[in-house]
Design an enzyme around this catalytic site. Sequence first.
Site, mmCIF file in Angstrom:
data_model
loop_
_atom_site.group_PDB
_atom_site.id
_atom_site.type_symbol
_atom_site.label_atom_id
_atom_site.label_comp_id
_atom_site.label_asym_id
_atom_site.label_seq_id
_atom_site.Cartn_x
_atom_site.Cartn_y
_atom_site.Cartn_z
ATOM 1 N N GLU A 98 26.701 -8.956 14.788
ATOM 2 C CA GLU A 98 26.027 -10.053 14.086
ATOM 3 C C GLU A 98 26.268 -9.888 12.591
ATOM 4 O O GLU A 98 26.060 -8.811 12.035
ATOM 5 C CB GLU A 98 24.520 -9.993 14.385
ATOM 6 C CG GLU A 98 23.748 -11.058 13.647
ATOM 7 C CD GLU A 98 22.222 -10.884 13.731
ATOM 8 O OE1 GLU A 98 21.731 -10.099 14.575
ATOM 9 O OE2 GLU A 98 21.532 -11.525 12.925
ATOM 10 N N ARG A 109 6.611 10.419 4.127
ATOM 11 C CA ARG A 109 6.778 11.627 3.321
ATOM 12 C C ARG A 109 5.599 12.561 3.415
ATOM 13 O O ARG A 109 5.709 13.742 3.160
ATOM 14 C CB ARG A 109 6.882 11.244 1.836
ATOM 15 C CG ARG A 109 8.242 10.895 1.388
ATOM 16 C CD ARG A 109 8.280 10.580 -0.096
ATOM 17 N NE ARG A 109 9.121 9.408 -0.308
ATOM 18 C CZ ARG A 109 10.442 9.439 -0.219
ATOM 19 N NH1 ARG A 109 11.080 10.556 0.024
ATOM 20 N NH2 ARG A 109 11.146 8.342 -0.380
ATOM 21 N N HIS A 153 5.772 6.145 14.616
ATOM 22 C CA HIS A 153 5.730 4.695 14.858
ATOM 23 C C HIS A 153 6.078 4.392 16.318
ATOM 24 O O HIS A 153 7.263 4.196 16.623
ATOM 25 C CB HIS A 153 6.751 3.986 13.969
ATOM 26 C CG HIS A 153 6.424 4.026 12.508
ATOM 27 N ND1 HIS A 153 5.763 3.007 11.877
ATOM 28 C CD2 HIS A 153 6.657 4.968 11.570
ATOM 29 C CE1 HIS A 153 5.605 3.308 10.601
ATOM 30 N NE2 HIS A 153 6.146 4.496 10.380
ATOM 31 N N GLY A 158 2.236 1.695 5.776
ATOM 32 C CA GLY A 158 2.456 1.171 4.435
ATOM 33 C C GLY A 158 2.665 2.274 3.412
ATOM 34 O O GLY A 158 2.642 3.467 3.739
ATOM 35 N N MET A 203 -2.902 6.157 10.349
ATOM 36 C CA MET A 203 -3.406 7.442 10.828
ATOM 37 C C MET A 203 -3.913 8.264 9.650
ATOM 38 O O MET A 203 -4.972 8.881 9.703
ATOM 39 C CB MET A 203 -2.291 8.183 11.574
ATOM 40 C CG MET A 203 -2.645 9.579 12.033
ATOM 41 S SD MET A 203 -2.018 10.859 10.871
ATOM 42 C CE MET A 203 -1.965 12.292 11.921
ATOM 43 N N CYS A 263 0.899 5.604 11.310
ATOM 44 C CA CYS A 263 1.478 6.220 10.115
ATOM 45 C C CYS A 263 0.470 6.223 8.959
ATOM 46 O O CYS A 263 -0.476 6.987 8.998
ATOM 47 C CB CYS A 263 2.806 5.562 9.760
ATOM 48 S SG CYS A 263 3.873 6.740 8.891
ATOM 49 N N ASP A 315 16.329 -6.919 12.899
ATOM 50 C CA ASP A 315 17.038 -7.445 14.067
ATOM 51 C C ASP A 315 17.378 -6.343 15.071
ATOM 52 O O ASP A 315 17.478 -6.605 16.264
ATOM 53 C CB ASP A 315 18.316 -8.178 13.642
ATOM 54 C CG ASP A 315 18.022 -9.631 13.277
ATOM 55 O OD1 ASP A 315 17.142 -10.231 13.923
ATOM 56 O OD2 ASP A 315 18.658 -10.156 12.345
ATOM 57 N N SER A 319 19.608 -20.223 6.709
ATOM 58 C CA SER A 319 19.282 -18.907 7.281
ATOM 59 C C SER A 319 18.060 -19.050 8.194
ATOM 60 O O SER A 319 17.522 -20.140 8.344
ATOM 61 C CB SER A 319 19.014 -17.920 6.156
ATOM 62 O OG SER A 319 17.941 -18.372 5.380
ATOM 63 N N SER A 320 17.662 -17.947 8.793
ATOM 64 C CA SER A 320 16.478 -17.912 9.678
ATOM 65 C C SER A 320 16.637 -18.744 10.945
ATOM 66 O O SER A 320 15.668 -19.284 11.468
ATOM 67 C CB SER A 320 15.208 -18.385 8.956
ATOM 68 O OG SER A 320 14.977 -17.621 7.825
ATOM 69 N N GLU A 345 28.712 -13.181 -0.881
ATOM 70 C CA GLU A 345 28.664 -11.805 -0.370
ATOM 71 C C GLU A 345 29.337 -11.638 0.980
ATOM 72 O O GLU A 345 29.816 -10.554 1.314
ATOM 73 C CB GLU A 345 27.217 -11.319 -0.213
ATOM 74 C CG GLU A 345 26.478 -11.073 -1.488
ATOM 75 C CD GLU A 345 25.727 -12.306 -1.984
ATOM 76 O OE1 GLU A 345 26.058 -13.422 -1.514
ATOM 77 O OE2 GLU A 345 24.864 -12.152 -2.837
ATOM 78 N N GLU A 359 5.698 1.721 17.810
ATOM 79 C CA GLU A 359 6.128 0.321 17.954
ATOM 80 C C GLU A 359 7.644 0.168 17.995
ATOM 81 O O GLU A 359 8.150 -0.817 18.507
ATOM 82 C CB GLU A 359 5.537 -0.539 16.828
ATOM 83 C CG GLU A 359 6.120 -0.326 15.433
ATOM 84 C CD GLU A 359 5.439 0.773 14.630
ATOM 85 O OE1 GLU A 359 4.791 1.640 15.248
ATOM 86 O OE2 GLU A 359 5.563 0.779 13.386
HETATM 87 N N1 GLN Z 1 3.056 6.256 2.786
HETATM 88 C C1 GLN Z 1 2.864 7.183 3.860
HETATM 89 C C2 GLN Z 1 3.856 8.335 3.788
HETATM 90 O O1 GLN Z 1 4.894 8.215 3.165
HETATM 91 C C3 GLN Z 1 2.943 6.489 5.210
HETATM 92 C C4 GLN Z 1 4.250 5.811 5.487
HETATM 93 C C5 GLN Z 1 4.201 4.816 6.607
HETATM 94 O O2 GLN Z 1 3.144 4.268 6.952
HETATM 95 N N2 GLN Z 1 5.338 4.495 7.214
HETATM 96 O O3 GLN Z 1 3.622 9.369 4.348
#
Ligand code: GLN
Length: 531
Positions: free
Chosen positions: A142, A462, A507, A354, A384, A381, A72, A14-15, A151, A509
């Site tokens: 792909e 959320r 996001h 995160g 922020m 996210c 991907d 893989s990879s 699988e 990005e």
């Molecule tokens: N954990 C945060 C939320 O759920 C931010 C989520 C994220 O950074 N994608 O609101």
Amino acid sequence: MVTKYIFVTGGVVSSLGKGIISASIGKLLQARGYKITIQKFDPYINIDPGTLNPYEHGECYVTVDGMETDLDLGHYERFTGIRTTRENSVTTGRIYQAVIDKERHGDYLGRTIQVVPHITDEIKARIKANAAREHFDFVITEIGGTIGDIESAPFMEAIRQLRWEMGRNAINVHLTYVPYLRAAGETKTKPTQHSVKELQSMGIQPDILILRTEKHLEPAILNKVASFCNVEPSCVVQSEDLPSIYEVPINMQNQDLDASIIRKLGEEVGPKPEMKPWRTFLKLQKESTEEVHIGLVGKYDLQDAYKSIRESLNLAAIYNHRQARLHFINSENITAANVEEQLQGLEGVVICPGFGQRGIDGKIEAIHYTRTHNIPTFGICLGMQMIVIEFARNVLGYADAHSMEMDPNTRHNVIDIMEDQKSVTDMGGTMRLGAYRCDLREGSRVRAIYGQERIEERHRHRYEFNNAYRAEYEKNGMQCVGLNPESDLVEIVEIPELRWFVGTQFHPEYSSSVLNPHPLFLDFVRTIIGK
Ligand code: GLN
């Protein structure tokens, strides 16, 4: 032109970069004026990668219509500029779920439900779904994983059937690995031969072979593979390690991969496209040698965990004639005592997205430092949300300010849970996902950056800025400059007094591509280098 299907499979290990190869094929066909789409079929049983740990699977990429997908799809969008949707990402879990739902509904009354034909028929229908809704000249599919995995067997059977049904309108591109054994001083083609045999045993004869290699392969090796694997010599190409993934399309074009694909699919091969904008970008990339040092403050010490952010920064740096040097800083190791040392030498800092408690305190320390030292800072996210919390604690004077996610009992819940999220019990696919509109305040920095009044960006979270505190923030210097026109939710905060201090609930990005780098990342880097 009837839709042509290209199936990309991988063997040996893989990879190998099937995603980059698929995206490169897409790019090359597009450059010839064809309308293409690229989709990923993953053999794992999760419905989507949304609940997977980034250590397992890298970043979770989000489509405009709110599907949490494999990273991907990020390559597909960055290379080709297409917009993918939930139809471009399918897992075994979704296939089985659809079949079981139909069974319960009574659609197969009287029959035994089996992998063949029911699962394979569902896979085939999904492979054709994009082209059923909209015309595409080429659909690139792909298949995740490595052939021979238990699988992936139903996917291979589906491809076999489709190739049999479609005749010249479908081909298989197989990517393998040719290792170099230093002690023997030789490159070894045996793993490739075995991999092709395995494919043939499933009834699939590869039309094109792409050999991943760390060392340039001589024509004799390619010819040997061609003859042993029953593939035309011109259809065996090599994909050597290159300094940048963005050179792969050109490397493939130099070996006429796109021409071979088109010919194999029974179409007339036109003149070779010049790929001018792409080559201009590559030239810029080569010429940009001066470095810009940017820190990524997050908790996953794995390149792929922040893939789209890394690529967005790389692209933004190149368009600013710089080479991005990205330094990962584990927020779990940041304390008030060492923050200066940890962030030393960084010209700008990104506070990463995160979930959960781990590494939160370090993020807040990092933000405190960059805010008070006027270092350009970009919070994305969760990043922020941490910008908002740091400001509440150290400027508004609410020492216990927090997000309801980390501390449901805080008296100052500057980051709150959305009303419609309170009743959510299932974790999968229930966040605020996909593109939402955002109005930018007249006179704000972000409005100038975007050059637009209204934008649309993708979300995955959320929790939200708590509007009860909005006036207080604004009075004290943090402006809520991006608002959702329907819900009034705060999507962007900035401190206009500082050089560059912006947090986005969305996001950005996910929508930065090679030929259309995202304006926020461009401006972030531009400010850092002082232009
Ligand atoms: N954990 C945060 C939320 O759920 C931010 C989520 C994220 O950074 N994608 O609101």
